[in-house]
Design a protein around this motif. Structure first.
Motif, PDB file in Angstrom:
ATOM      1  N   LEU B 122       0.862  -1.187   0.000  1.00 60.33           N
ATOM      2  CA  LEU B 122       0.000   0.000   0.000  1.00 60.33           C
ATOM      3  C   LEU B 122       0.893   1.231   0.000  1.00 60.33           C
ATOM      4  CD1 LEU B 122      -2.693   1.547   0.355  1.00 60.33           C
ATOM      5  CD2 LEU B 122      -2.566   1.059   2.776  1.00 60.33           C
ATOM      6  N   VAL B 123       0.801   2.026  -1.051  1.00 62.96           N
ATOM      7  CA  VAL B 123       1.583   3.258  -1.138  1.00 62.96           C
ATOM      8  C   VAL B 123       0.672   4.422  -0.755  1.00 62.96           C
ATOM      9  CG1 VAL B 123       2.940   4.769  -2.627  1.00 62.96           C
ATOM     10  CG2 VAL B 123       3.045   2.283  -2.952  1.00 62.96           C
ATOM     11  N   PHE B 124       1.031   5.081   0.343  1.00 62.05           N
ATOM     12  CA  PHE B 124       0.205   6.153   0.909  1.00 62.05           C
ATOM     13  C   PHE B 124       0.884   7.493   0.643  1.00 62.05           C
ATOM     14  CE2 PHE B 124      -0.426   8.822   4.840  1.00 62.05           C
ATOM     15  CZ  PHE B 124      -1.735   9.170   4.597  1.00 62.05           C
ATOM     16  N   THR B 125       0.151   8.432   0.055  1.00 61.15           N
ATOM     17  CA  THR B 125       0.738   9.757  -0.169  1.00 61.15           C
ATOM     18  C   THR B 125       0.539  10.634   1.046  1.00 61.15           C
ATOM     19  OG1 THR B 125      -1.306  10.387  -1.270  1.00 61.15           O
ATOM     20  CG2 THR B 125       0.565   9.838  -2.670  1.00 61.15           C
ATOM     21  N   SER B 126       1.649  10.919   1.712  1.00 61.80           N
ATOM     22  CA  SER B 126       1.627  11.900   2.778  1.00 61.80           C
ATOM     23  C   SER B 126       2.186  13.200   2.216  1.00 61.80           C
ATOM     24  CB  SER B 126       2.422  11.405   3.983  1.00 61.80           C
ATOM     25  OG  SER B 126       2.270  12.318   5.057  1.00 61.80           O
ATOM     26  N   SER B 127       2.559  14.115   3.088  1.00 61.58           N
ATOM     27  CA  SER B 127       2.880  15.459   2.627  1.00 61.58           C
ATOM     28  C   SER B 127       3.819  16.137   3.607  1.00 61.58           C
ATOM     29  CB  SER B 127       1.581  16.257   2.543  1.00 61.58           C
ATOM     30  OG  SER B 127       1.839  17.643   2.495  1.00 61.58           O
ATOM     31  N   ILE B 128       4.597  17.098   3.112  1.00 55.33           N
ATOM     32  CA  ILE B 128       5.422  17.908   4.002  1.00 55.33           C
ATOM     33  C   ILE B 128       4.552  18.769   4.913  1.00 55.33           C
ATOM     34  CG2 ILE B 128       7.520  17.974   2.618  1.00 55.33           C
ATOM     35  CD1 ILE B 128       6.550  20.663   1.489  1.00 55.33           C
ATOM     36  N   ALA B 129       3.242  18.781   4.687  1.00 57.79           N
ATOM     37  CA  ALA B 129       2.330  19.513   5.581  1.00 57.79           C
ATOM     38  C   ALA B 129       2.270  18.895   6.972  1.00 57.79           C
ATOM     39  CB  ALA B 129       0.928  19.573   4.977  1.00 57.79           C
ATOM     40  N   VAL B 130       2.890  17.723   7.169  1.00 55.69           N
ATOM     41  CA  VAL B 130       2.942  17.172   8.533  1.00 55.69           C
ATOM     42  C   VAL B 130       3.854  18.020   9.418  1.00 55.69           C
ATOM     43  CG1 VAL B 130       2.475  14.803   7.774  1.00 55.69           C
ATOM     44  CG2 VAL B 130       4.857  15.547   8.121  1.00 55.69           C
ATOM     45  N   TYR B 131       4.718  18.840   8.809  1.00 49.60           N
ATOM     46  CA  TYR B 131       5.611  19.695   9.593  1.00 49.60           C
ATOM     47  C   TYR B 131       4.971  21.058   9.844  1.00 49.60           C
ATOM     48  CZ  TYR B 131       9.186  16.293   8.289  1.00 49.60           C
ATOM     49  OH  TYR B 131       9.900  15.148   8.100  1.00 49.60           O
ATOM     50  N   GLY B 132       5.213  21.596  11.034  1.00 48.38           N
ATOM     51  CA  GLY B 132       4.700  22.928  11.348  1.00 48.38           C
ATOM     52  C   GLY B 132       5.766  23.787  12.006  1.00 48.38           C
ATOM     53  N   ALA B 133       5.773  25.063  11.702  1.00 45.28           N
ATOM     54  CA  ALA B 133       6.778  26.003  12.203  1.00 45.28           C
ATOM     55  C   ALA B 133       6.760  26.046  13.731  1.00 45.28           C
ATOM     56  CB  ALA B 133       6.504  27.391  11.631  1.00 45.28           C
ATOM     57  N   PRO B 134       7.872  26.436  14.360  1.00 48.22           N
ATOM     58  CA  PRO B 134       9.161  26.772  13.732  1.00 48.22           C
ATOM     59  C   PRO B 134       9.912  25.534  13.265  1.00 48.22           C
ATOM     60  CG  PRO B 134       9.338  26.921  16.129  1.00 48.22           C
ATOM     61  CD  PRO B 134       7.893  26.618  15.822  1.00 48.22           C
ATOM     62  N   LEU B 135      10.531  25.667  12.073  1.00 48.15           N
ATOM     63  CA  LEU B 135      11.186  24.525  11.434  1.00 48.15           C
ATOM     64  C   LEU B 135      12.664  24.815  11.213  1.00 48.15           C
ATOM     65  CD1 LEU B 135       8.477  23.765   8.740  1.00 48.15           C
ATOM     66  CD2 LEU B 135       9.015  22.368  10.735  1.00 48.15           C
ATOM     67  N   PRO B 136      13.516  23.829  11.476  1.00 52.75           N
ATOM     68  CA  PRO B 136      14.925  23.993  11.119  1.00 52.75           C
ATOM     69  C   PRO B 136      15.083  23.880   9.602  1.00 52.75           C
ATOM     70  CG  PRO B 136      14.535  21.794  11.981  1.00 52.75           C
ATOM     71  CD  PRO B 136      13.226  22.519  12.057  1.00 52.75           C
ATOM     72  N   ASP B 137      16.216  24.357   9.091  1.00 54.38           N
ATOM     73  CA  ASP B 137      16.464  24.320   7.653  1.00 54.38           C
ATOM     74  C   ASP B 137      17.830  23.720   7.400  1.00 54.38           C
ATOM     75  OD1 ASP B 137      16.621  24.734   4.956  1.00 54.38           O
ATOM     76  OD2 ASP B 137      16.813  26.916   5.080  1.00 54.38           O
ATOM     77  N   PRO B 138      17.939  22.524   6.847  1.00 57.49           N
ATOM     78  CA  PRO B 138      16.840  21.637   6.449  1.00 57.49           C
ATOM     79  C   PRO B 138      16.253  20.884   7.640  1.00 57.49           C
ATOM     80  CG  PRO B 138      18.927  20.547   6.044  1.00 57.49           C
ATOM     81  CD  PRO B 138      19.260  21.926   6.566  1.00 57.49           C
ATOM     82  N   ILE B 139      15.063  20.327   7.421  1.00 51.50           N
ATOM     83  CA  ILE B 139      14.393  19.538   8.453  1.00 51.50           C
ATOM     84  C   ILE B 139      15.027  18.151   8.503  1.00 51.50           C
ATOM     85  CG2 ILE B 139      12.197  18.514   9.147  1.00 51.50           C
ATOM     86  CD1 ILE B 139      10.805  20.791   7.609  1.00 51.50           C
ATOM     87  N   PRO B 140      15.584  17.765   9.667  1.00 50.70           N
ATOM     88  CA  PRO B 140      16.207  16.434   9.742  1.00 50.70           C
ATOM     89  C   PRO B 140      15.180  15.312   9.619  1.00 50.70           C
ATOM     90  CG  PRO B 140      16.613  17.741  11.755  1.00 50.70           C
ATOM     91  CD  PRO B 140      15.621  18.485  10.938  1.00 50.70           C
TER      92      PRO B 140
END
Lengths: 329, 329
Positions: B122-140
């Protein structure tokens, strides 16, 4: 102030109720009404002749959560849960109580909010079981939740729902990620972590206990008294200070099983220590080695949460709260 | 091999279907049956006279997921979702489709597993929307999911359920956290990220576009072609290599809006760039500034996932796949 305790018949629920009754207030506001709910009606707490309702309710059953909120409690403590071992063994019950029950509660609060602007402080008990190996030591505040049990999965989902419902303005939620509670009084429950308590609790009263893991195992602990203090503190926190990340990792004591046993030796002597029987159990070990050895609880510490600093202290708390203040002769 | 695509009528669903039909196989196994489902029946893909079923189905309706699995597809692509803007505006629809739908699907796969041992990829499409600020750059890789939208909340919950159902052995799930897809073809949808595409897509064909944020905004992108390649790669991955953390952050290109515009200038000239109208929109800015600027996609890169290396390349992909290979004169 009206306080609702869900899961009030459980160990933490009973201790929380006793503390609320003894304090007579929550965050300085007088406690004048208490509703205690669980799957079986909780007992009436000692020391109060005030307005206490005792309710048997299944939170996951449609409509039940709404009925529990009919009296619009100012603070809701949501402790109702199936523990880790049981949620692993009975997957449907775990998802039903731990996920559906939490969602029913949040949706009922939302419905009440939409009806009349109701917006209670909701204190949700989460757990370090949201973390899954491999884990850094200590686990940083921003470490991801990748649980390796269904219980941890359900708690992590509860945290996400709590944050979203709070962000929407429907509820004022605070999640507290409890350490393993030690020393858990009474008889063992189905938690795989039970031995952390039993290797101290049983020898303190002259009984044998089984240790299924090596003494090198290190884990994250707090006493039942601290757990109750976390919940009471969470009830009175300023939500603005918490921000959108609504769940806080609670402080605790990181100790090895060997350090637990050394503390037992100091408090109760060599005779107590000899009551611990080493019976390695690979099944328990496989579970325990995926658990958190220590957490960075910097956010909670900054917000005034505190836990024990030594296992001697954790044992003393148990002797005071469960054994009348002294060991049996 | 039988492949089921849920959400097959959407942009990614249609492109995925076209790729599967063109390849004629998935991970080396011949594609001999295709079931395409969406809330409205998808169109029959061009270029195939094979066994293709077109189904209108509401995944969140009781029993629907089970019916979709009756043919025991070997691979299920679960793309069915309400997008971020719509899930934020219509909260009930978002929870129903994105959370209940995913749970119904996972529970139906489990029921089939318990009936006859069925265990699809089963291939499930998730999203970078699971992350919320404040965010490091790049997100580990090990950064926590603290979404600031209901869409992100629902995707993060989907990841947790997918991992637990996979750990239980009921399904063989892989989650892919997609970057923002750019250049999204067609008309704008309700995603707040729409301008990232429209400021390139519209000027490339001589139309105006509105830029609601400053050029300094940096974000994480991949082309629709790369998104489809991620899904196809995820379908054929060795689950053992992935381990218990079943969701992978996909690689992408971290670029500022200014860098996007420079690429547009190189590909389509100054005239195209002049079609971008700067109209700062504080509401859009407030959402966008909580988004991920870049991710460490080390796990996915090690597993062979790749994305574009420049916005020139992303624009070229759009020209090839959507504009017949050249810009309008």
């Amino acid at each position: 102030m009206h306080v609702l305790v869900l899961g009030a018949a459980g160990m933490i629920g009973r201790k929380l109720t006793a503390r609320l009754v003894a304090d007579g207030h929550v965050g300085g506001r007088a406690l004048d009404r208490l509703t205690l709910a669980d799957v079986v009606a909780p007992e009436r707490p000692a020391g109060t002749d005030g307005d206490v309702a005792l309710v048997a309710a299944d939170l996951a059953a449609p409509g039940e959560a709404g009925r529990l909120l009919a009296g619009r409690p100012d603070v809701v403590f949501h402790l109702a849960a199936v523990v880790s071992g049981e949620a692993e063994a009975d997957v449907d019950k775990g998802y039903r109580v731990n996920l559906d029950g939490t969602r029913e509660l949040l949706d009922a609060v939302r419905a009440a909010h939409e009806a009349d602007g109701y917006r209670p402080r909701l204190v949700f008990t989460s757990s370090i079981a949201v973390y899954g190996a491999p884990l850094p030591d200590p686990i940083p505040e921003e470490f991801h939740a990748t649980p390796l049990t269904s219980y941890g999965t359900q708690k992590a989902i509860g945290e996400l729902l709590l944050a979203d419902h709070t962000r929407r303005g429907w509820v004022d939620g605070i999640g507290v990620r409890l350490p393993t509670i030690c020393i858990r009084p009474g008889r063992p429950n189905q938690a795989a972590s039970g031995f952390f308590s039993s290797i101290l609790r049983e020898p303190l009263v002259g009984e044998e206990a089984v240790l299924p893991v090596p003494e090198s195992v290190r884990h994250w602990h707090a006493s039942p008294r601290s757990a109750v203090a976390f919940l009471v503190r969470a009830a009175a926190l300023d939500g603005e200070q918490v921000g959108p990340r609504r769940t806080l990792s609670m402080p605790g004591l990181s100790a090895t099983v060997g350090e637990q046993i050394e503390a037992l030796r100091r408090v109760a002597g060599e005779r107590a220590v000899r009551l611990i029987r080493h019976e390695p159990d690979p099944a328990v070990m496989r579970i325990v080695e995926t658990w958190a050895p220590a957490l960075e609880a910097t956010r909670a510490l900054a917000l005034g949460f505190t836990a024990e600093a030594s296992f001697d202290e954790i044992i003393r708390v148990h002797v005071e709260d469960e054994l009348g203040g002294s060991l049996p002769a």
